[in-house]
Design an enzyme around this catalytic site. Structure first.
Site, PDB file in Angstrom:
ATOM      1  CD  GLU A  35      -3.534  -6.414   3.048  1.00  0.00           C
ATOM      2  OE1 GLU A  35      -3.939  -5.678   3.980  1.00  0.00           O
ATOM      3  OE2 GLU A  35      -2.290  -6.319   2.915  1.00  0.00           O
ATOM      4  CD  GLU A  65      -2.385  -1.499   2.728  1.00  0.00           C
ATOM      5  OE1 GLU A  65      -3.590  -2.072   2.608  1.00  0.00           O
ATOM      6  OE2 GLU A  65      -2.050  -0.757   3.725  1.00  0.00           O
TER       7      GLU A  65
END
Length: 534
Positions: free
Chosen positions: A292, A163
């Site tokens: 995720e 991320e």
């Protein structure tokens, strides 16, 4: 040989085929991705955020439960020297874990994880200034990873970065953390940087040749944003601005990745919106992996799974069904088996694991979801390598003892490597030794086995008063001149009492293992889970 490997690489399935074949997966989280905010570490970092050393048996359990893919998050900066060279011992451990997955015939996603994120130690940021300054180091990192795994088959996919945020640590979309909550110049620069990192990643991997010439690769959107939401007109920009990198492998060998943590209260609507946005702006460019997912408080001290179990299982079922319908592979974030449960191994959230599998396959028949209540013993670790935890000491938590009846046995398998070798047991610290019995002889915390060759198994028992102390303080096993091969807690009577894994009791620890009463901004650990205090 190179031509042969490249020829074999031409037979690789496409990224679309790989994503479809992955089905549902799981994240081996808070393990190889654990780190200590800038401090160089050894392989002991694997246990730094409360998880045990990963064993092959854990991966085998996931396979038997029906999971077809494992994402292996890895943080690298804390194992790199000033020239960007990865420590050979660390690379070997990463390879060992990847081999666990590949040898079971599962898909494996191997990534660069907490080298990105919020904070000063995360060296990969989505800005062109940062990209230009770290480009060589980033490409060197991926060159080393790619060379290590270049001969692996199509079950191994590389993931570029996790991320990645702009210089302002903006979530949701680039420049969100600026004073005006949006800055067109900052945002454009960040999206340009994300695409530049993605291109560097693809080019570097392809240049290593071998099976990397056609290996399926995964690139993440800015902050792994999925484009869902309507409260800002900029929420879809991360998926709109994401481009398909130029690829010498030709079209079809790159997938995109996003993450999703909807609120439980509005989960189904948020899932629908996410799927619609991905269909409009990202699936048109290539296949998508949901790398995720969980609800918005998945890492909280008391996550939704424990607070609202029925609703959470409904939410999980809906997520899997909706993503599968769009051809999106989904990887649940870290739960399912967590903390001590991974060492058995068993599921700490078996009903959730079964819900995910049933939602994907339509039935859970034929799959296995072991729980702690079905186990007759607990193996701390097994294999030729000693668990590295506290300078080679094995630590058994006090709550684990309390799950057994009062006739618990400790079974040690070890090799004495020198004369005068010694096994020492302590009550949860180094000030008090634990008395124990071997056969009919009582030892006051020390046992010196005879012989220096071969492997020996010794059974240790405790008195009821000692057992009571162990349930309060736990146990440290220290071996001087001893190579421990296996450590097992075993019930001494008809069976063990049910093992339960409860929500956190509220205690919070920093990354040095110190309890924190009032955590400020930063990363903390609670019940073996990492969470971010913002």
């Amino acid at each position: 040989m190179l031509l042969a490997m490249q020829s074999y690489g031409q037979d690789f399935e496409t990224a679309t085929e790989a994503v479809r074949n992955m089905g549902v997966g799981w994240n081996l989280g808070n393990t190889l991705d654990a780190h200590n905010n800038g401090v160089q570490q050894g392989v002991d970092s694997e246990t730094y955020w409360g998880q045990p050393v990963t064993k092959l048996e854990l991966i085998q359990m996931m396979k038997k439960a029906g999971f077809k893919a494992i994402r292996v998050p890895v943080t690298w900066y804390n194992h790199m020297d000033s020239d960007g060279n990865v420590d050979a011992v660390w690379m070997a451990r990463v390879k060992e874990v990847v081999d666990y997955v590949i040898d079971e015939g599962l898909y494996c996603l191997l990534n660069v994880h907490h080298d990105t994120g919020a904070g000063s130690v995360h060296w990969l940021h989505a800005s062109m200034n940062t990209y230009n300054s770290v480009k060589a180091r980033y490409e060197h990192l991926w060159q080393q990873i790619a060379e290590t795994f270049k001969d692996y088959d199509h079950h191994l996919l590389f993931e570029s970065y996790n991320e990645m945020l702009d210089d302002y640590n903006s979530w949701c979309f680039a420049s969100f953390n600026t004073s005006g909550k949006y800055n067109a110049t900052v945002a454009a620069d960040a999206y340009n940087a994300i695409n530049s990192y993605a291109q560097s990643f693809v080019t570097t991997v392809r240049n290593t040749g071998g099976n990397n010439a056609k290996r399926n690769l995964v690139v993440n959107t800015y902050a792994a944003v999925n484009g869902g939401g309507s409260w800002s007109t900029y929420l879809q920009d991360p998926i709109k601005k994401m481009t398909y990198p130029q690829d010498d492998a030709g079209a079809g060998h790159i997938a995109f990745q996003v993450h999703a943590y909807p609120t439980l209260d509005n989960g189904k609507a948020e899932i629908d919106d996410m799927v619609n946005q991905l269909s409009s702006y990202l699936l048109t460019k290539g296949p998508v992996i949901l790398g995720e997912w969980g609800s918005s408080n998945v890492d909280a001290a008391e996550p939704d799974y424990y607070k609202y179990p029925t609703r959470y299982l409904e939410f999980a079922k809906y997520m899997v069904e909706k993503t599968k319908a769009k051809g999106i592979a989904s990887f649940y974030w870290m739960g399912l088996s967590d903390g001590a449960a991974r060492s058995f191994p068993v599921f700490s959230q078996a009903d959730l694991a079964e819900t995910i599998i049933k939602a994907y396959y339509g039935s859970s028949e034929g799959f296995e979801f072991p729980t702690a209540t079905s186990q007759s013993s607990y193996t701390c670790f097994e294999g030729e390598k000693v668990l590295v935890w506290g300078n080679g000491n094995v630590i058994i938590n006090n709550t684990l003892f309390s799950t057994f009846d009062k006739t618990v046995k400790l079974v040690l398998t070890y090799t004495a490597t020198k004369s005068g070798a010694d096994i020492q047991l302590y009550y949860g610290g180094w000030t008090a030794k634990v008395p124990f019995v071997i056969g009919t002889t009582t030892y006051q915390g020390d046992y010196g086995p005879t012989g220096s060759t071969g492997t020996t198994t010794t059974t240790i028992t405790f008195s009821e008063s000692v057992y009571t102390q162990l349930t309060q303080k736990g146990l440290i096993i220290h071996g001087d001149g001893i190579t421990l091969k296996k450590v097992v807690l075993e019930s001494g009577s008809t069976g063990i009492t049910p093992l339960t894994f409860k929500p956190d009791d509220g205690r919070v620890y920093n990354l040095h293992g110190q309890q924190v009463a009032h955590p400020q901004k930063g990363i903390y650990i609670s019940n073996g889970r990492k969470f971010v205090k913002r």
